[in-house]
Motif scaffolding. Structure first.
Motif, PDB file in Angstrom:
ATOM      1  N   HIS A   1      -8.177  -0.682  -2.092  1.00  0.00           N
ATOM      2  CA  HIS A   1      -6.743  -0.089  -1.601  1.00  0.00           C
ATOM      3  C   HIS A   1      -6.537   0.778  -2.970  1.00  0.00           C
ATOM      4  O   HIS A   1      -6.361   2.672  -2.707  1.00  0.00           O
ATOM      5  CB  HIS A   1      -5.266   0.103  -1.629  1.00  0.00           C
ATOM      6  CG  HIS A   1      -4.365   0.596  -0.945  1.00  0.00           C
ATOM      7  ND1 HIS A   1      -5.304   1.794   0.463  1.00  0.00           N
ATOM      8  CD2 HIS A   1      -3.105   1.508  -1.215  1.00  0.00           C
ATOM      9  CE1 HIS A   1      -3.859   2.536   0.273  1.00  0.00           C
ATOM     10  NE2 HIS A   1      -2.403   1.985  -0.417  1.00  0.00           N
TER      11      HIS A   1
ATOM     12  N   ASP B   1       0.508   4.236  -1.989  1.00  0.00           N
ATOM     13  CA  ASP B   1       0.973   5.547  -2.074  1.00  0.00           C
ATOM     14  C   ASP B   1       1.743   6.615  -2.784  1.00  0.00           C
ATOM     15  O   ASP B   1       1.106   7.559  -3.149  1.00  0.00           O
ATOM     16  CB  ASP B   1       0.573   5.182  -1.121  1.00  0.00           C
ATOM     17  CG  ASP B   1      -0.697   5.032  -0.004  1.00  0.00           C
ATOM     18  OD1 ASP B   1      -1.560   4.808  -0.717  1.00  0.00           O
ATOM     19  OD2 ASP B   1      -0.376   4.861   1.367  1.00  0.00           O
ATOM     20  N   GLU B   2       2.825   6.223  -3.240  1.00  0.00           N
ATOM     21  CA  GLU B   2       3.908   6.628  -3.394  1.00  0.00           C
ATOM     22  C   GLU B   2       4.070   7.158  -5.164  1.00  0.00           C
ATOM     23  O   GLU B   2       4.401   8.127  -5.321  1.00  0.00           O
ATOM     24  CB  GLU B   2       5.467   6.087  -2.965  1.00  0.00           C
ATOM     25  CG  GLU B   2       6.363   7.344  -3.253  1.00  0.00           C
ATOM     26  CD  GLU B   2       7.683   6.704  -2.891  1.00  0.00           C
ATOM     27  OE1 GLU B   2       9.009   6.758  -3.680  1.00  0.00           O
ATOM     28  OE2 GLU B   2       7.622   5.662  -2.117  1.00  0.00           O
TER      29      GLU B   2
ATOM     30  N   LYS C   1       0.805  -1.267  -0.292  1.00  0.00           N
ATOM     31  CA  LYS C   1       0.146  -0.424   0.302  1.00  0.00           C
ATOM     32  C   LYS C   1       1.366   1.482  -0.062  1.00  0.00           C
ATOM     33  O   LYS C   1       0.703   2.303  -0.837  1.00  0.00           O
ATOM     34  CB  LYS C   1      -1.312  -0.075   1.008  1.00  0.00           C
ATOM     35  CG  LYS C   1      -1.972  -1.222   1.200  1.00  0.00           C
ATOM     36  CD  LYS C   1      -3.104  -1.523   2.504  1.00  0.00           C
ATOM     37  CE  LYS C   1      -4.160  -1.843   2.253  1.00  0.00           C
ATOM     38  NZ  LYS C   1      -5.088  -2.496   3.554  1.00  0.00           N
ATOM     39  N   GLU C   2       1.911   1.245   1.103  1.00  0.00           N
ATOM     40  CA  GLU C   2       2.912   2.660   0.610  1.00  0.00           C
ATOM     41  C   GLU C   2       3.405   2.680  -0.575  1.00  0.00           C
ATOM     42  O   GLU C   2       3.924   3.660  -0.867  1.00  0.00           O
ATOM     43  CB  GLU C   2       3.962   1.879   2.190  1.00  0.00           C
ATOM     44  CG  GLU C   2       3.412   2.544   3.499  1.00  0.00           C
ATOM     45  CD  GLU C   2       4.583   2.306   4.230  1.00  0.00           C
ATOM     46  OE1 GLU C   2       5.843   2.070   4.142  1.00  0.00           O
ATOM     47  OE2 GLU C   2       4.107   2.129   5.213  1.00  0.00           O
ATOM     48  N   VAL C   3       3.756   1.470  -0.994  1.00  0.00           N
ATOM     49  CA  VAL C   3       4.210   1.981  -2.839  1.00  0.00           C
ATOM     50  C   VAL C   3       3.541   2.528  -3.447  1.00  0.00           C
ATOM     51  O   VAL C   3       3.531   3.400  -4.030  1.00  0.00           O
ATOM     52  CB  VAL C   3       5.069   0.207  -2.790  1.00  0.00           C
ATOM     53  CG1 VAL C   3       5.462  -0.063  -4.413  1.00  0.00           C
ATOM     54  CG2 VAL C   3       6.070  -0.414  -2.241  1.00  0.00           C
TER      55      VAL C   3
END
Length: 179
Positions: free
Chosen positions: A41, A6-7, A2-4
């Motif tokens: 997501h 998001d970026e 999810k962080e990947v």
């Protein structure tokens, strides 16, 4: 993951985002949880989710999976187009046997796609092993070819890959855009 996303999602302007989800061979429950969580997501980031079809191989069917995802049907053994229609998924024909190039490998189309077959017999609703769906089926979103660099140890250039894909660009474009 999810962080990947998001970026990097802000880098992509298109309305869809592919989150992968293929060739996982462990826990079907973890696979389902991951698939559903990533689909949600991707939507939360303002994109429509797309994923590789793997339901048949993982769990036998698409029961319990998020249905608001466009599926790339890449292998009839992993999830075929008839199952996508039955399950109500929008799908894209990305059939590995007909539309994949793996440069200099000994599988798929290492020297380029079969232009004669594509010209004479293939249409976006045609899949390997004689499988088809109704032409212009409302869930069929089109088709796409793929080039995979599985042979990372091989010494080849972008120009060599271009020579493998270029001979069938016009055939695929004509059939994908007009069909």
């Amino acid at each position: 993951m999810k962080e990947v996303f998001d970026e990097f999602v802000p880098w992509f302007r298109g309305p869809e985002l592919h989150f992968g989800a293929d060739e996982y061979l462990s826990s079907p429950e973890l696979f389902r949880d991951y698939f559903n969580a990533m689909a949600a997501h991707v939507r939360s980031l303002g994109k429509h989710p797309r994923a590789w079809g793997s339901f048949t191989r993982m769990t036998g069917d698409a029961e319990g999976y998020d249905r608001d995802v466009t599926i790339n049907t890449w292998s009839t053994a992993w999830y075929d187009p008839l199952s996508a229609v039955r399950d109500g998924y929008r799908f894209v024909n990305t059939d590995d046997c007909l539309l994949y190039i793996v440069p200099f490998a000994d599988y798929y189309h290492p020297t380029g796609l079969d232009a004669d077959f594509l010209e004479r017999e293939w249409e976006p609703h045609v899949f390997a092993e004689g499988m088809t769906v109704e032409p212009k089926h409302p869930l069929l979103r089109g088709a796409m070819s793929a080039v995979w660099n599985d042979r990372t140890e091989a010494d080849y250039t972008e120009q060599e890959v271009w020579r493998l894909v270029e001979p069938t660009f016009d055939i695929l474009a004509g059939k994908m855009w007009n069909a």
